[in-house]
Design an enzyme around this catalytic site. Structure first.
Site, PDB file in Angstrom:
ATOM      1  CG  PHE A 252      -1.878   1.204   1.166  1.00 50.65           C
ATOM      2  CD1 PHE A 252      -3.139   1.050   0.594  1.00 50.65           C
ATOM      3  CD2 PHE A 252      -1.509   2.466   1.623  1.00 50.65           C
ATOM      4  CE1 PHE A 252      -4.013   2.131   0.491  1.00 50.65           C
ATOM      5  CE2 PHE A 252      -2.376   3.549   1.513  1.00 50.65           C
ATOM      6  CZ  PHE A 252      -3.631   3.382   0.952  1.00 50.65           C
TER       7      PHE A 252
ATOM      8  CG  ASP B 204       5.537   3.865   1.772  1.00 51.78           C
ATOM      9  OD1 ASP B 204       5.456   4.395   2.897  1.00 51.78           O
ATOM     10  OD2 ASP B 204       4.568   3.784   0.988  1.00 51.78           O
TER      11      ASP B 204
ATOM     12  CE  LYS C 104      -0.765   5.740   7.598  1.00 53.04           C
ATOM     13  NZ  LYS C 104      -2.144   5.486   7.995  1.00 53.04           N
TER      14      LYS C 104
ATOM     15  CB  THR D  99       1.215  26.448  -4.777  1.00 52.56           C
ATOM     16  OG1 THR D  99       0.649  26.524  -6.083  1.00 52.56           O
ATOM     17  CG2 THR D  99       0.985  27.775  -4.061  1.00 52.56           C
TER      18      THR D  99
END
Lengths: 513, 475
Positions: B193, B299, B330, B355
């Site tokens: 995931f 990750d 997280k 931005t």
């Protein structure tokens, strides 16, 4: 690269250098006088910022000053800051004025790429930021869809949803403009697939193929965007971005279609017939592209009310109504990207309200000036039938929803949309006459009756960049867009007095060019 | 610490409840009303309950009906130091934070005078071997930014770092076509995931519901080891599994139709079921990515920031050389990726750009979280508490083998999980745990994952174990 250009001494800098920084630290009495004046002159800026500078202030010979240059070098070791204009002293920035670390204060009509709504160090936002609610939102950040805070419904209702564009009444929150657009695309793709599937459940084939990133579970459906559009830089949004090669190079993209966006001729009133033809041509080509795809392949189109990064390209209400009619005819969703145009700067809260569409857009995305991001919608079917499909850990950020609420309430309380419309009208007229006094240096002025969302072109990219640089030298922080355009993106408390400062700097700069 | 008998948690939260309080059945009357009101304007069908964050303290989350739950799910593994942590309150109320909130900068264009200092705090806890950072806003965003860096890096290797673009590239890219928009891939793993935006969803392989109906990039996935438990009893079989999976990785690197710019992997596949792999597997992966010229992205969105007993979970593996990029979000509240190779910065400005380029408000919070974790040695504490908790769970698994299979996360602090026979039993268990005042979450179809805060201590572990036993003994 940019910073290297800035380090040159500006010839006009001396012109705006004023005596002292001590002047800025005016007494409380002066503040009180300014406050009363604010009420008398109906100046929200004076109410918020009794000590806002009256004009740009220079303390060093060049911008950025030596302190800023040194800080930037240190920062560059750990963070890619090659795009940095200067190192900013946010504590010394106030209202419409941004300060570099050396203490130079510039009138800011770029505003963090169009994302500062009420000016720097706004006292009402300050209160919100210091509130208990804010502290809780920051330190107890919820997984919003799983454990929403009791007050979230009201925060939305009093803020983001109170500002909902006509015809929409629900919102899904996200974190940035790219993220807002991509979640809107996801809603569109799931909506389209659900419509095709009807009451059926997912098939085994879909459930299996999707895990291999293959059809039918992962279908070859598309989002159509427009030439010169900008919708963000993540992979789905970047596939719809068509502004500049540099935004996209080396990144794999979906083979999604693009249609032409009208290239209007200015001044509009001298080119009505050609412009109507140009829009008709673009609409015809748009419909032709749609017809090249099998029905129900294009899930949605996405369009900006004014293509901002792409050069401040406008189109008429007729064009946008045409898009709406064709999307309805072919059963395609219409997403309006209000990331840069939204929240008052166009003289309406949402720029697409200028169009008076017969049917509102299906989704409207927002970010930037609203600080919070996401998309508005009304059709409940844009919420996937099953939970956990339009889902992620945070599903937005309540701390930004709190800020958005204050922004909305301040805009309404101080009538800032109407005021921006009227300042814009003044500014537009003055620019028009200024450019007539300096023929050949700036052209294609656009944004009439569009608040302060104004832009114009220079002769070529070099001239444009020189113009931006000289303006900075004259104490104005200003930005470009497209290849040779200049865009004005001031705050919503940019008033006639600020416009006068801007105009006078432009007059000098154009003379020098 | 003021007094040796006061724990870190007690120091932070002198008023923390001593036990859960359940006053209504779930969902209570106020909760139903609040959830309905919200659902009219914001899709909240996934809501477990509507929370009262003002009343939540430390490891306890309170709902609108006044139920107080021991929280071992912690906002899907994203609350690091407990609810209403006083140190974070201070930071939230600081002038620095206020300015970051009300003067949010376009960080790439107008960095603040304090930006360097803020980033320095993030870098103090950088994984070993990493000394630079780029900021994003969420885990999905962090991963996609890392993909972009990987793709630009890959093309610049081919083109030469300082070479310009060809006309063909700059023209074709505007049509979303090669060579400007090249056919390149990120390889991920089955059951992985990595987020739910379009490219990150293309690398996510956890559940169909995460991906259905979304167009995706046709990128490859390799197999992640499926170990047999307990590990000590299955050493040979699991080594064989490592070899089998590494061979699949190598084969894909050699044969996939388009070049693979990077391999992306979680130290522990979390959403996908808390699947672990050995140090040897990770070192093998490092070796094979080097061999084929792909970057290795780790990750750490869910595993990072202390919960496995080291600040970053991949530090357990002692990979050499270190990974090329490490993504986070997280528990760190901020998001982004760490890296070290200067050529992972694109050759021109405005390429890795947007931005905001992150959010200083969140970065300030991350710095403060990092500092607390280091100052109070909370990764070590999590390891200590995990080592206390794991044998107790092992004992329960021995007693209730039908409901606790494949207990995993030994020596991974509190990052512990186990499996049920099927989804319906697991879901029943999660719901039943509420009746004993414990908020716990699942992963994959049939697993339970523990994701408590870093101030979850032995006394909380005791309450958790007693709660589990109470429910399982009723089955």
């Amino acid at each position: 690269m940019l910073s290297a250009r800035f380090s040159r001494v500006s010839p006009t800098l001396a012109a705006f250098r004023t005596v002292s920084k001590t002047k800025q630290a005016k007494s409380a009495t002066a503040g009180a006088i300014a406050y009363r004046k604010g009420i008398r002159y109906n100046s929200t800026a004076a109410l918020y910022y009794p000590n806002e500078p009256k004009k740009p202030q220079a303390v060093t010979d060049s911008i950025p000053g030596p302190v800023s240059v040194e800080l930037n070098e240190v920062l560059g070791e750990v963070f890619d800051n090659r795009a940095s204009y200067f190192v900013t002293d946010y504590d010394n920035s106030i209202g419409n004025y941004i300060s570099d670390k050396d203490g130079n204060q510039l009138l800011d009509v770029y505003c963090q790429i169009s994302s500062i709504p009420l000016g720097y160090n706004n006292p009402e936002l300050f209160k919100t930021a210091q509130s208990k609610e804010m502290a809780s939102a920051l330190i107890n950040r919820p997984a919003l869809a799983c454990f929403p805070p009791a007050e979230y419904a009201n925060i939305l209702k009093e803020g983001i949803l109170a500002a909902a564009p006509p015809g929409t009444d629900k919102v899904w929150t996200a974190l940035s403009g790219s993220c807002a657009n991509e979640t809107a695309y996801k809603a569109a793709f799931m909506y389209l697939a659900a419509k095709k599937r009807g009451s059926l459940d997912f098939s085994d084939e879909e459930l299996t193929s999707v895990m291999n990133n293959e059809a039918p579970g992962s279908p070859e459906t598309v989002i159509l965007s427009f030439d010169k559009g900008f919708h963000g830089r993540l992979f789905g949004s970047l596939s719809t971005t068509r502004s500049k090669a540099l935004h996209k190079l080396d990144i794999p993209a979906f083979k999604w279609p693009k249609a032409p966006f009208p290239a209007l001729k200015y001044p509009l009133n001298e080119h009505s017939r050609e412009n109507a033809e140009e829009e008709a041509r673009c609409l015809a080509e748009f419909e032709e592209i749609i017809c090249q795809y099998p029905p129900h392949t294009i899930a949605a189109i996405i369009v900006e009310p004014v293509q901002s990064e792409g050069g401040d390209n406008h189109a008429s209400s007729v064009f946008f109504q045409g898009l709406r009619d064709i999307t309805i005819k072919y059963d395609i969703l219409m997403i309006v990207d209000e990331v840069q145009t939204g929240v008052g700067a166009s003289g309406k809260f949402w720029a697409h309200e200028h169009w008076n569409l017969t049917t509102p857009p299906d989704m409207v995305t927002f970010s930037k000036k609203f600080q919070a991001a996401g998309f508005y919608y009304s059709n409940p079917n844009l919420q996937p039938k099953q939970a956990y499909r339009q889902f992620n850990t945070w599903c937005g950020d309540p701390s930004k929803a709190l800020i958005a609420r204050t922004i909305y309430q301040e805009v309404v309380k101080n009538d800032l949309v109407t005021k921006t419309a009227s300042v814009g009208d003044y500014l537009y007229k003055e620019l028009d006459s200024l450019f007539k006094r300096h023929p050949g240096k700036a052209k294609n002025l656009r944004g009439e009756d569009y608040g302060t969302f104004i832009a114009f072109d220079c002769a070529n990219p070099t001239k444009r960049n020189e113009f931006l640089l000289r303006m900075r030298g004259a104490g104005i922080n200003i930005g470009g867009c497209g290849d040779f355009s200049v865009r004005l993106r001031p705050t919503l408390v940019f008033e006639k007095s600020h416009a006068a400062v801007l105009l006078s700097a432009m007059e000098t700069t154009l003379q020098e060019l | 610490m003021p007094h040796p008998t006061i724990s870190v948690c007690e120091g932070y939260f002198p008023e923390e409840p001593v036990a859960p309080v359940v006053v209504t059945s779930s969902p209570g009357p106020k909760l139903k009303k609040a959830a309905d009101a919200l659902n009219k304007v914001f899709d909240s069908r996934a809501a477990y309950f509507v929370a009262d964050y003002a009343k939540s303290q430390g490891n306890y989350i309170v709902d609108v009906d006044g139920n107080s739950y021991l929280d071992v799910y912690a906002q899907i593994a994203s609350i690091p130091l407990g609810y209403n942590n006083p140190k974070l309150v201070e930071v939230a109320k600081s002038d620095k934070m206020t300015s970051a909130i009300i003067n949010r900068p376009a960080l790439g264009n107008f960095p603040g005078a304090d930006t360097e200092e803020i980033i320095a705090e993030l870098l103090k806890v950088a994984p070993k071997g990493q000394d630079k950072v780029w900021s994003g806003l969420s885990g999905a965003d962090a991963n996609e930014l890392a993909f972009k860096a990987a793709f630009m890096w890959y093309q610049s290797k081919k083109r030469g770092y300082s070479s310009g673009f060809s006309t063909e590239e700059t023209e074709s890219v505007m049509k979303n076509q090669a060579p400007g928009s090249p056919e390149l891939a990120i390889m991920s793993f089955e059951r992985a995931f990595h987020g739910r935006l379009f490219a990150s969803a293309s690398t996510t392989c956890s559940k169909p519901i995460h991906k259905l109906d979304l167009p995706s990039f046709n990128w490859p996935k390799a197999e992640f080891p499926s170990y047999k438990y307990p590990l000590e009893a299955n050493v040979a079989a699991n080594q064989e599994e490592d070899r089998r999976c590494l061979a699949i990785v190598e084969n894909l690197l050699k044969t996939w139709a388009v070049p693979i710019a990077a391999v992306l992997i979680e130290p522990i596949q979390s959403e996908g079921g808390d699947n672990h792999a050995s140090n040897e597997f990770f070192q093998g992966l490092r070796d094979v990515t080097l061999k084929y010229g792909s970057l290795l992205i780790v990750d750490e969105v869910q595993t990072g920031v202390g919960a496995t007993g080291t600040f970053w979970a991949h530090e357990h593996f002692n990979m050499s050389p270190p990974p090329d990029m490490v993504t986070f979000s997280k528990k760190f509240q901020s998001a982004g990726y760490y890296f070290h190779d200067p050529e992972i910065i694109p050759n021109q400005p405005y390429r890795q750009f947007n931005t905001w380029c992150g959010d200083p408000a969140r970065m300030i919070l991350a710095g403060a979280i990092g500092k607390e974790v280091v100052d109070k040695d909370l990764a070590k504490q999590a390891a200590r508490v995990g080592n206390y908790l794991y044998p107790k769970l092992e004992a329960l698994a021995g007693k209730y083998p039908a409901y606790m299979a494949d207990l995993r996360g030994k020596n991974r602090a509190t990052f512990i999980a186990w499996s049920f026979k099927d989804a319906s039993l697991r879901n029943k268990f999660l719901a039943d745990m509420k009746t004993v005042g414990i908020n716990v979450g699942g992963c994959a179809e049939d697993s339970v994952r523990l994701r408590p805060t870093l101030v979850f201590e032995e006394k909380h572990a005791d309450i958790l174990v007693a709660g589990i036993e109470k429910i399982l003994s009723s089955y």
